[in-house]
Design a protein around this motif. Structure first.
Motif, PDB file in Angstrom:
ATOM      1  N   ASP A 285       0.830  -1.209   0.000  1.00  0.00           N
ATOM      2  CA  ASP A 285       0.000   0.000   0.000  1.00  0.00           C
ATOM      3  C   ASP A 285       0.864   1.259   0.000  1.00  0.00           C
ATOM      4  O   ASP A 285       0.593   2.210  -0.739  1.00  0.00           O
ATOM      5  N   ARG A 286       1.891   1.269   0.845  1.00  0.00           N
ATOM      6  CA  ARG A 286       2.747   2.446   0.967  1.00  0.00           C
ATOM      7  C   ARG A 286       3.544   2.670  -0.313  1.00  0.00           C
ATOM      8  O   ARG A 286       3.673   3.802  -0.778  1.00  0.00           O
ATOM      9  N   LEU A 287       4.061   1.598  -0.887  1.00  0.00           N
ATOM     10  CA  LEU A 287       4.818   1.730  -2.133  1.00  0.00           C
ATOM     11  C   LEU A 287       3.921   2.226  -3.259  1.00  0.00           C
ATOM     12  O   LEU A 287       4.338   3.050  -4.083  1.00  0.00           O
ATOM     13  N   LEU A 288       2.695   1.732  -3.302  1.00  0.00           N
ATOM     14  CA  LEU A 288       1.773   2.179  -4.344  1.00  0.00           C
ATOM     15  C   LEU A 288       1.479   3.661  -4.188  1.00  0.00           C
ATOM     16  O   LEU A 288       1.425   4.413  -5.170  1.00  0.00           O
ATOM     17  N   ASP A 289       1.322   4.102  -2.957  1.00  0.00           N
ATOM     18  CA  ASP A 289       1.071   5.514  -2.678  1.00  0.00           C
ATOM     19  C   ASP A 289       2.261   6.374  -3.102  1.00  0.00           C
ATOM     20  O   ASP A 289       2.099   7.427  -3.727  1.00  0.00           O
ATOM     21  N   LEU A 290       3.475   5.921  -2.782  1.00  0.00           N
ATOM     22  CA  LEU A 290       4.680   6.674  -3.134  1.00  0.00           C
ATOM     23  C   LEU A 290       4.926   6.676  -4.638  1.00  0.00           C
ATOM     24  O   LEU A 290       5.389   7.667  -5.207  1.00  0.00           O
ATOM     25  N   ALA A 291       4.627   5.571  -5.289  1.00  0.00           N
ATOM     26  CA  ALA A 291       4.920   5.450  -6.714  1.00  0.00           C
ATOM     27  C   ALA A 291       3.915   6.186  -7.584  1.00  0.00           C
ATOM     28  O   ALA A 291       4.270   6.729  -8.632  1.00  0.00           O
ATOM     29  N   ARG A 292       2.656   6.244  -7.152  1.00  0.00           N
ATOM     30  CA  ARG A 292       1.617   6.823  -7.988  1.00  0.00           C
ATOM     31  C   ARG A 292       1.205   8.216  -7.546  1.00  0.00           C
ATOM     32  O   ARG A 292       0.839   9.040  -8.374  1.00  0.00           O
ATOM     33  N   GLY A 293       1.235   8.484  -6.247  1.00  0.00           N
ATOM     34  CA  GLY A 293       0.965   9.822  -5.758  1.00  0.00           C
ATOM     35  C   GLY A 293      -0.460  10.292  -5.898  1.00  0.00           C
ATOM     36  O   GLY A 293      -0.735  11.486  -5.941  1.00  0.00           O
ATOM     37  N   ASP A 294      -1.430   9.371  -5.969  1.00  0.00           N
ATOM     38  CA  ASP A 294      -2.832   9.783  -5.987  1.00  0.00           C
ATOM     39  C   ASP A 294      -3.622   8.843  -5.096  1.00  0.00           C
ATOM     40  O   ASP A 294      -3.092   7.897  -4.529  1.00  0.00           O
ATOM     41  N   ASP A 295      -4.922   9.112  -4.954  1.00  0.00           N
ATOM     42  CA  ASP A 295      -5.744   8.305  -4.064  1.00  0.00           C
ATOM     43  C   ASP A 295      -6.658   7.360  -4.831  1.00  0.00           C
ATOM     44  O   ASP A 295      -7.681   6.919  -4.324  1.00  0.00           O
ATOM     45  N   SER A 296      -6.274   7.013  -6.069  1.00  0.00           N
ATOM     46  CA  SER A 296      -7.081   6.103  -6.858  1.00  0.00           C
ATOM     47  C   SER A 296      -7.021   4.697  -6.268  1.00  0.00           C
ATOM     48  O   SER A 296      -6.059   4.320  -5.608  1.00  0.00           O
ATOM     49  N   THR A 297      -8.075   3.935  -6.511  1.00  0.00           N
ATOM     50  CA  THR A 297      -8.157   2.585  -5.972  1.00  0.00           C
ATOM     51  C   THR A 297      -7.719   1.578  -7.029  1.00  0.00           C
ATOM     52  O   THR A 297      -8.355   1.440  -8.074  1.00  0.00           O
ATOM     53  N   VAL A 298      -6.618   0.892  -6.762  1.00  0.00           N
ATOM     54  CA  VAL A 298      -6.132  -0.149  -7.659  1.00  0.00           C
ATOM     55  C   VAL A 298      -5.678  -1.323  -6.809  1.00  0.00           C
ATOM     56  O   VAL A 298      -5.500  -1.217  -5.597  1.00  0.00           O
ATOM     57  N   ASP A 299      -5.484  -2.451  -7.445  1.00  0.00           N
ATOM     58  CA  ASP A 299      -5.044  -3.658  -6.753  1.00  0.00           C
ATOM     59  C   ASP A 299      -3.603  -3.476  -6.296  1.00  0.00           C
ATOM     60  O   ASP A 299      -2.702  -3.264  -7.113  1.00  0.00           O
ATOM     61  N   VAL A 300      -3.360  -3.576  -4.978  1.00  0.00           N
ATOM     62  CA  VAL A 300      -2.003  -3.367  -4.463  1.00  0.00           C
ATOM     63  C   VAL A 300      -1.037  -4.417  -4.982  1.00  0.00           C
ATOM     64  O   VAL A 300       0.188  -4.212  -4.937  1.00  0.00           O
TER      65      VAL A 300
END
Length: 232
Positions: A178-193
């Motif tokens: 979850d944290r890596l996805l947040d850092l890599a994408r920088g938005d609050d969209s919902t995708v499969d972690v």
């Protein structure tokens, strides 16, 4: 004003998206199929590309492959009508920065695009942009979005660069998906972690092409990933 290239053979959808992006202050370029889109990218150098996957003459996956093989790192968002994990993973494996499943909200697509563009601007304008992250044999230049391992260049997308930077800048720290996805994408969209696994697998493969013994990106079972410290 950013230049957005829409590659889509559905004229009605293109009209709707064009209006939304122009209202948001972007300039919109159009292409009706993959080959036309490829020519527009080479000629007009857009800031970002949105391409349908199911395109005549050259599909979205093949477009991604050709661009990345040519070292063209323009951000790419794929539109797909097939909500299958294998399609999503394949698009990321081939170098897409994001994907949106049809039917989608124009507002969501615009948010995804703005997030990608914003990350580019932050990298270009940050006071710390010229700081080069050096961790062992890895060198990262945030201003140029360039990565090197043992002096050899690694071709990475914007999302891959951010994920690699997050891990390497904090050796030994375990990051959840979850944290890596947040850092890599920088938005609050919902995708499969689990898509983080695809990003990591792709990064490992690229660095292993330079150093077959590479094993710095470590999987921590049940927790996530970390960059192994020297001697660990």
């Amino acid at each position: 004003m950013k230049r957005i290239l829409l590659i889509e053979d559905d004229a009605a959808l293109v009209d709707v998206l064009s209006l939304a992006f122009e209202d948001a202050g972007h300039a919109v370029l159009r292409a009706h199929d993959g080959l036309d889109g490829l020519r527009r990218i080479e000629r007009d150098v857009p800031d970002l590309v949105i391409s349908d996957v199911n395109m005549p003459r050259l599909d979205g996956f093949s477009l991604c492959r050709r661009l990345r093989e040519a070292k063209n790192l323009v951000p790419i968002v794929l539109l797909t009508s097939r909500d299958a994990e294998i399609d999503q993973a394949l698009g990321l494996e081939l170098g897409a920065d994001d994907y949106v499943v049809k039917p989608f909200s124009t507002r969501v697509l615009l948010a995804r695009v703005n997030a990608l563009l914003r990350r580019q601007e932050i990298r270009a304008g940050s006071p710390n942009a010229r700081r080069v992250v050096a961790v062992g044999a890895l060198d990262l230049d945030p201003e140029r979005l360039e990565a090197r391992y043992r002096g050899a260049p690694i071709t990475v997308t914007l999302t891959e660069f951010r994920l690699l930077e997050a891990l390497a800048a904090r050796p030994g720290v375990v990051f959840s998906r979850d944290r890596l996805l947040d850092l890599a994408r920088g938005d609050d969209s919902t995708v499969d972690v689990r898509l983080v696994d695809t990003y990591v697998r792709r990064l490992r493969r690229k660095i292993e092409a330079i150093d077959p013994a590479f094993e710095r990106i470590e999987t921590v079972i049940g927790a996530g990933y970390r960059w192994r410290e020297p001697g660990a």
